[in-house]
Design a protein around this motif. Structure first.
Motif, short mmCIF file in Angstrom:
data_model
loop_
_atom_site.label_atom_id
_atom_site.label_comp_id
_atom_site.label_asym_id
_atom_site.label_seq_id
_atom_site.Cartn_x
_atom_site.Cartn_y
_atom_site.Cartn_z
N PRO A 1 -10.46 -11.61 7.52
CA PRO A 1 -9.26 -10.82 7.82
C PRO A 1 -9.38 -9.40 7.31
N GLN A 2 -8.92 -8.45 8.11
CA GLN A 2 -9.00 -7.03 7.74
C GLN A 2 -7.78 -6.66 6.90
N LEU A 3 -7.88 -7.02 5.63
CA LEU A 3 -6.80 -6.83 4.67
C LEU A 3 -7.35 -6.16 3.42
N PRO A 4 -6.45 -5.51 2.63
CA PRO A 4 -5.02 -5.31 2.87
C PRO A 4 -4.76 -4.20 3.89
N TRP A 5 -3.49 -4.07 4.30
CA TRP A 5 -3.10 -2.92 5.09
C TRP A 5 -2.89 -1.74 4.15
N ARG A 6 -3.31 -0.56 4.58
CA ARG A 6 -3.30 0.60 3.69
C ARG A 6 -2.32 1.66 4.18
N PHE A 7 -1.56 2.19 3.21
CA PHE A 7 -0.57 3.22 3.50
C PHE A 7 -0.76 4.35 2.50
N GLN A 8 0.14 5.32 2.58
CA GLN A 8 0.16 6.37 1.57
C GLN A 8 1.61 6.68 1.19
N GLU A 9 1.80 6.95 -0.08
CA GLU A 9 3.14 7.24 -0.61
C GLU A 9 3.02 8.37 -1.62
N GLY A 10 3.67 9.47 -1.31
CA GLY A 10 3.59 10.61 -2.21
C GLY A 10 2.17 11.11 -2.43
N GLY A 11 1.35 11.04 -1.39
CA GLY A 11 -0.03 11.50 -1.50
C GLY A 11 -0.97 10.50 -2.15
N ARG A 12 -0.48 9.33 -2.51
CA ARG A 12 -1.31 8.32 -3.15
C ARG A 12 -1.49 7.12 -2.24
N ALA A 13 -2.64 6.47 -2.34
CA ALA A 13 -2.92 5.30 -1.51
C ALA A 13 -2.10 4.11 -1.97
N LEU A 14 -1.66 3.32 -1.00
CA LEU A 14 -0.87 2.13 -1.28
C LEU A 14 -1.40 0.99 -0.42
N SER A 15 -1.76 -0.14 -1.06
CA SER A 15 -2.29 -1.29 -0.34
C SER A 15 -1.30 -2.44 -0.37
N VAL A 16 -1.15 -3.10 0.78
CA VAL A 16 -0.21 -4.22 0.88
C VAL A 16 -0.95 -5.42 1.46
N PRO A 17 -1.02 -6.53 0.71
CA PRO A 17 -1.73 -7.73 1.19
C PRO A 17 -0.85 -8.58 2.09
N VAL B 1 7.71 1.59 12.79
CA VAL B 1 8.48 1.72 11.55
C VAL B 1 7.58 2.35 10.50
N LEU B 2 8.17 2.71 9.39
CA LEU B 2 7.41 3.21 8.23
C LEU B 2 6.59 4.45 8.54
N ASP B 3 7.07 5.27 9.47
CA ASP B 3 6.31 6.47 9.83
C ASP B 3 6.14 7.43 8.66
N ASP B 4 7.08 7.39 7.70
CA ASP B 4 6.95 8.26 6.52
C ASP B 4 5.85 7.78 5.58
N PHE B 5 5.36 6.57 5.80
CA PHE B 5 4.27 6.02 4.99
C PHE B 5 3.03 5.86 5.88
N MET B 6 2.83 6.82 6.75
CA MET B 6 1.79 6.72 7.76
C MET B 6 0.48 6.22 7.16
N PRO B 7 -0.07 5.12 7.67
CA PRO B 7 -1.36 4.65 7.16
C PRO B 7 -2.42 5.73 7.25
N LEU B 8 -3.30 5.72 6.29
CA LEU B 8 -4.36 6.72 6.27
C LEU B 8 -5.18 6.64 7.54
N SER B 9 -5.50 7.80 8.12
CA SER B 9 -6.29 7.82 9.34
C SER B 9 -7.69 7.30 9.07
N SER B 10 -8.21 6.54 10.01
CA SER B 10 -9.58 6.06 9.95
C SER B 10 -10.42 6.84 10.94
N GLY B 11 -11.61 7.22 10.53
CA GLY B 11 -12.47 7.96 11.42
C GLY B 11 -13.04 7.08 12.53
N MET B 12 -13.11 7.62 13.73
CA MET B 12 -13.78 6.94 14.84
C MET B 12 -15.15 7.56 14.99
#
Length: 303
Positions: free
Chosen positions: A198-214, A257-268
């Motif tokens: 499984p591709q976990l955790p899901w990654r977000f950002q909050e106040g410029g800091r990384a946030l992981s949610v399992p 939802v959660l657009d203010d916590f936009m997940p960090l962009s991944s490079g293609m």
């Protein structure tokens, strides 16, 4: 040219680990391929491959000869490529692999447009959501999102891959919309798997800091397209590339939802073998894809 075909057969046998697979790749019968390699060993007076019922492995002499074969084939490919340049037309075959959803919705149209511009180029697209395997072994180019999986590959950036947390309006109506990424722990999340992991955790950002949610949920798949379909049918929440859900968002079948916590962009990236000569047609395709995604992403942001 006959000698070059034998060299290519030897290289393909080593890289695929199978004489049968190499013969199929080179378009010859297995008996003919076996005869060619035996004649090559007889002429050189050495054993190039150790053969068992299950495994082919290089001898010390075979490993030394392999490098020479690769140099000879690369030199011929360079000569052929220079001739193609003189003819002012790209030609030859390119085999590409990409994830199912990305491949069908974005890579496929880009390849079609490229082939129409260069009609002498033959393109083949393999769709797989697993990690890139086979680059340099029948695959010329792998399109993947996220960290580069193999140091033996070189990655050319094609652009950023912005992601969104989305579900159907029906699902949000039944379960409520999360106000913070940690609220997703109480939701049914549809999880992508790769090679069974499984591709976990899901990654977000909050106040410029990384946030992981399992996150977790009852449905998983190695197909991003299937996860999107499940989400549109109200089965749960997905974390998905904006390019893969652009139409669904516009039509209202998925809502973010959660657009203010936009997940960090991944490079293609376009992944290629690091130590191989790259013909002009492959370089041209990579440049085309970079421009294609630059223009498509610009239109998406304007839309």
């Amino acid at each position: 040219m006959d000698e070059l075909l034998t060299f290519r057969l030897f290289i393909a046998t080593v890289e695929s680990g199978s004489l049968s697979a190499a013969a199929h790749q080179q378009g010859m019968a297995l008996s003919s391929a076996s005869h060619r390699l035996k004649r090559l060993e007889q002429r050189l007076g050495v054993t190039l491959l150790n053969r068992t019922t299950r495994v082919l492995s290089l001898t010390e002499e075979g490993a030394a000869f392999l490098q020479g074969c690769r140099e000879a084939v690369a030199a011929m490919e360079q000569a052929e490529d220079r001739m193609h340049r003189r003819q002012a037309a790209l030609s030859g075959e390119i085999v590409v692999t990409a994830p199912h959803d990305l491949g069908e919705r974005r890579i496929g149209p880009a390849l079609l447009a490229f082939q129409r511009r260069h009609p002498r180029v033959s393109l083949e697209l393999h769709l797989s959501d697993g990690l890139s395997r086979g680059v340099g072994r029948g695959i010329d180019l792998a399109i993947r999102v996220g960290p580069l999986p193999d140091s033996a590959l070189i990655g050319v950036p094609l652009g950023d891959d912005e992601r969104r947390v989305v579900a159907s309006p029906d699902y949000w109506g039944r379960r409520g919309r999360p106000a913070h990424p940690r609220d997703l722990l109480e939701h049914d999340c549809l999880v992508l798997t790769r090679d069974g992991e499984p591709q976990l955790p899901w990654r977000f950002q909050e106040g410029g800091r990384a946030l992981s949610v399992p996150v977790s949920g009852s449905l998983r798949s190695n197909s991003g397209a299937l996860l999107r379909r499940w989400a549109m049918e109200g089965a749960g929440v997905i974390l998905k590339s904006s390019g893969d859900i652009r139409e669904a968002l516009a039509e209202g079948t998925l809502e973010s939802v959660l657009d203010d916590f936009m997940p960090l962009s991944s490079g293609m990236h376009a992944l290629m073998a690091r130590d191989r000569y790259r013909p002009q047609r492959l370089e041209a395709l990579v440049a085309w894809l970079k421009q294609w995604f630059r223009e498509a992403d610009g239109e998406g942001r304007r839309g």
